[in-house]
Design a protein around this motif. Structure first.
Motif, PDB file in Angstrom:
ATOM      1  N   ASP A  90       0.841  -1.204   0.000  1.00 22.97           N
ATOM      2  CA  ASP A  90       0.000   0.000   0.000  1.00 22.97           C
ATOM      3  C   ASP A  90       0.873   1.250   0.000  1.00 22.97           C
ATOM      4  O   ASP A  90       2.041   1.215   0.421  1.00 22.97           O
ATOM      5  CB  ASP A  90      -0.904   0.018   1.236  1.00 22.97           C
ATOM      6  CG  ASP A  90      -1.906  -1.127   1.230  1.00 22.97           C
ATOM      7  OD1 ASP A  90      -2.258  -1.595   0.133  1.00 22.97           O
ATOM      8  OD2 ASP A  90      -2.308  -1.556   2.333  1.00 22.97           O
ATOM      9  N   GLU A 193       0.313   4.806  -6.268  1.00 23.65           N
ATOM     10  CA  GLU A 193       0.543   3.521  -5.627  1.00 23.65           C
ATOM     11  C   GLU A 193       0.713   2.416  -6.672  1.00 23.65           C
ATOM     12  O   GLU A 193       1.639   1.599  -6.595  1.00 23.65           O
ATOM     13  CB  GLU A 193      -0.629   3.179  -4.706  1.00 23.65           C
ATOM     14  CG  GLU A 193      -0.527   1.817  -4.033  1.00 23.65           C
ATOM     15  CD  GLU A 193      -1.767   1.486  -3.219  1.00 23.65           C
ATOM     16  OE1 GLU A 193      -2.503   0.554  -3.619  1.00 23.65           O
ATOM     17  OE2 GLU A 193      -2.002   2.163  -2.201  1.00 23.65           O
ATOM     18  N   GLY A 560      -4.643  -6.941  -3.491  1.00 21.06           N
ATOM     19  CA  GLY A 560      -4.751  -6.686  -2.061  1.00 21.06           C
ATOM     20  C   GLY A 560      -5.725  -7.592  -1.352  1.00 21.06           C
ATOM     21  O   GLY A 560      -5.815  -7.576  -0.120  1.00 21.06           O
TER      22      GLY A 560
END
Length: 756
Positions: A90, A193, A560
């Protein structure tokens, strides 16, 4: 070189190029108009796009390929494998210095402009037109991210990679349209990101976390200002600015980034100047990719796990689907490998066999009742150098082993005994079992066409003193060849075939064991240690055979999110009655107690097993078990060229190698260490009279010259003596020079590679 006008301006050609370039690019972006077909400017070249509006509306973002971690049963790391070394993190776990550094050097107006920096486009077009070439780009971070998505989607396909990076107007237009979409859907922070996780940083590192670990051996969140500037500078040209190979160039590039950070106000001038004076401070961690880096000698097991994944339909209907999932990675694979058992396997192999020896050894341990592979190793390490190999001697060819496995010798005899007991033969069954005899004239097969001994081939026992009659118990302890051939002639081959099938016994190439006496009794057919360990495990679990398994669970991380994948399960089925299994356990306990396997016997716990050696002593085996662990050990030459006579193995000289004196001690030590601290349950033994003619002969050695009675499984078999022939028509097994080109399996008759 193009001529300039007298006033120092652009030539007519350059002015036209600038005008059309700006018009096409800006117009396509701002208005979505169709591109004109101006071949001279390359707009209609391969890879261009005819209409901005015709492009698909949504950018398909593939999951980022990541490293896969393979763990043992206790959660310890065995190895990491990847097509691209990447660990997605992250934004909060990325140093703020690095976030600022990458924006400053790659797209300082990132937070001010939209998907496309029109001011930057016009500036770049003007500069490129003036230079007559491409001297400056104008891609925003968003556009660069989109291009990297195309590259990621291309994978390792060189053609697709070239298409994803080709310098055409068409590609730029695709990037522009998708950049607009991405800006609308993700927002600046998520784009940053994603960009930092997808970008290549050189040295096989993709994404900032892998790069941080590679160059500085730390997490990306812990990077300093100077370290962050170094990584940000690498992106433009990972090879040119590689700090490992060109420190001076990397320092210059790092300082350029620091200067730019000061110019845009991300850091003070004093901070930038101080960072410029800092050494690079590299603490490089070498890439550790693949099973070759596995700990505790588990490289072969690691490759077995990979092959299971790539071959089992549970992970995808086609091999292409399975390969895609494997290469995408992000998997955490917990395996069945027991670290204590694996360490014991490796220690035992190192103690008894040197990797430089002319022969090799392989050991596999399996848990009865579950099929779990607890240990797998061999004396020659995984690799491509001298005394190394990539072939896994413990498994079948489809899983990375030899083409045919290795002849098992007398370790096949318990399958014959189990089949006979299932047919109702008593455990006291007796046969004349002379020292020497012809094979039966006719033996019934499952096909209904009997095998016929057309060449009057014969076999004999190890020593002339081995003259029957014998009952089953003593025949098993002494591994009397003629006894088991007579048993086969009595019950026929079909019961043995059915027992072999029930125990998962197949050749190393996956084919069934051929219906010929040499294969069905004396182990002339090549099998793998995993096959043998799993089959014997059925005896330990009182008749329940379980298919071998190597994977406990798999978790996959995508975007994720973590999800569990279905994994192959062991299938357990009854291969024989409990009574039959108990009888075999009693018989094979006698082998390690007073028979050919005395040197393999364990102390302080119930154990059983069988020795095996093949013709010319090219293979020696010991396969044994306790109620809670089964193991198989093979020793021999992979090429089947080495005869284990007058040979040194592990520093110990052997006039002749036997199943009991070489693989037996390897098995004993591997099992002892694997079972240390574990419970020691008993077998359910039954009473079986020995049938010995003279009780004083309990500990005889039959003149074999070994104090353990080695080895009743050494008698020559039919097809190799008394005028017997080898080959496809007369029953002999032919062992070629190259194991991996093929190994004889006795399929043509009754000769074979098995002794005793």
């Amino acid at each position: 070189m193009p001529k300039k006008s007298s006033g120092g301006g652009l030539t007519a050609t350059q002015q036209a190029a600038k005008f059309l370039g700006v018009s096409v690019l800006a117009g396509a972006v701002l208005a979505g108009i169709a591109l004109p077909a101006v071949g001279a400017l390359g707009l209609a070249a391969k890879g261009s796009v005819e209409s901005f509006d015709e492009l698909p509306a949504n950018l398909k973002t593939p999951p980022l390929s990541q490293r896969t971690t393979i763990l043992d049963a206790d959660g310890g790391q065995i190895a990491t494998v990847y097509s691209r070394d990447r660990t997605v993190v992250d934004l909060k776990n990325i140093s703020p210095y690095l976030q600022k550094a990458i924006v400053a050097i790659e797209d300082s107006r990132f937070y001010q402009h939209g998907a496309v920096d029109l001011k930057g486009v016009l500036r770049a077009l003007n500069k490129n037109a003036q230079s007559g070439g491409v001297s400056e780009g104008a891609s925003t971070l968003t556009q660069q991210y989109v291009k990297n998505v195309f590259v990621e989607e291309a994978g390792d396909d060189p053609t697709k990679v070239a298409q994803a990076t080709q310098q055409t107007i068409g590609r730029k237009i695709r990037e522009l349209k998708y950049a607009i979409q991405v800006e609308e859907e993700l927002g600046k922070k998520k784009i940053l990101e994603n960009y930092l996780n997808i970008t290549f940083f050189g040295q096989q590192a993709y994404g900032v976390e892998a790069a941080s670990q590679r160059y500085f051996s730390k997490h990306a969140k812990d990077l300093t200002l100077a370290e962050s500037a170094l990584l940000a500078g690498i992106v433009q040209s990972p090879s040119r600015y590689d700090p490992v190979n060109d420190e001076a160039e990397a320092v210059k590039r790092r300082n350029v980034v620091l200067e730019r950070m000061a110019e845009v106000g991300d850091v003070s001038r004093a901070e930038a100047d101080k960072a410029k004076e800092a050494p690079l401070g590299l603490k490089v961690t070498q890439p550790k990719n693949g099973c070759i880096t596995a700990v505790q000698g588990a490289s072969f097991f690691c490759k077995y796990v990979e092959r299971v994944f790539r071959s089992d339909p549970v992970f995808g209907k086609t091999k292409e689907e399975r390969a895609k999932v494997w290469n995408q990675g992000g998997l955490t694979i917990r395996t069945t490998l027991d670290p204590q058992a694996q360490a014991s396997v490796q220690d035992s192999l190192k103690d008894h066999v040197y990797k430089s020896d002319k022969v090799a050894a392989a050991t596999t341990l399996v848990e009865p009742g579950t099929g779990k592979i607890l240990g797998m190793g061999q004396s020659k390490p995984y690799g491509y150098g001298k005394n190394e190999t990539e072939y896994n001697f413990s498994v079948n060819s489809a899983m990375g082993g030899s083409n045919f496995g290795f002849p098992t010798g007398s370790t096949f005899k318990p399958f014959v005994a189990a089949a006979a007991l299932e047919q109702g033969k008593p455990p006291t069954q007796s046969y004349p079992a002379p020292y020497k005899m012809p094979y039966p004239q006719r033996v019934q097969t499952c096909s209904g066409n009997p095998w016929v001994n057309t060449n009057n081939e014969t076999l004999e026992n190890e020593a002339e003193s081995e003259v029957g009659p014998y009952a089953l118990r003593e025949a098993m302890e002494l591994s009397v060849n003629t006894y088991f051939v007579q048993m086969l002639g009595d019950i026929g081959m079909c019961p043995v075939v059915k027992m072999s099938d029930a125990l998962g016994v197949v050749q190393g190439n996956g084919d069934k064991v051929p219906e010929v006496p040499s294969s069905m009794t004396l182990g002339s057919t090549g099998l793998s240690p995993l096959t043998m360990a799993s089959a014997y495990a059925a005896f330990a679990s009182r008749g329940m055979y379980c298919t071998p398994v190597a994977i406990e669970s798999i978790t996959q991380t995508v975007g994720g999110e973590k999800k569990s994948l279905e994994v192959p399960k062991s299938t357990c089925s009854r291969a024989m009655s409990e009574k039959t299994a108990d009888s075999i356990n009693t018989l094979l306990s006698g082998v390690v107690d007073s028979g050919t396997g005395k040197q393999a016997g364990l102390s302080g716990r119930a154990n059983a097993g069988k020795t095996g050696t093949t013709d010319e002593r090219k293979n020696a085996w010991f396969v044994g078990y306790t109620p809670n662990l089964s193991g198989a050990v093979w020793v021999g030459s992979a090429s089947q060229k080495v005869k284990m006579t007058n040979i040194s193995i592990g520093g110990t000289y052997h006039g002749q190698v036997y199943g009991g004196d070489t693989p037996g001690p390897i098995w004993r030590d591997a099992m002892t260490g694997a079972l240390e601290g574990k419970e020691a349950p008993p077998f359910n033994l039954i009473t079986i009279p020995s049938g010995k003619k003279d009780p004083k002969e309990d500990d005889r050695d039959n003149g074999r010259g070994n104090d353990d009675g080695n080895n009743g499984d050494e008698g020559f078999i039919g097809g190799l003596i008394d005028g017997g022939t080898t080959g496809d028509t007369n029953g002999g097994i032919t062992l070629p020079d190259n194991l991996f080109q093929g190994q004889g399996n006795g399929s043509g008759g009754n000769g074979g590679g098995g002794r005793g």
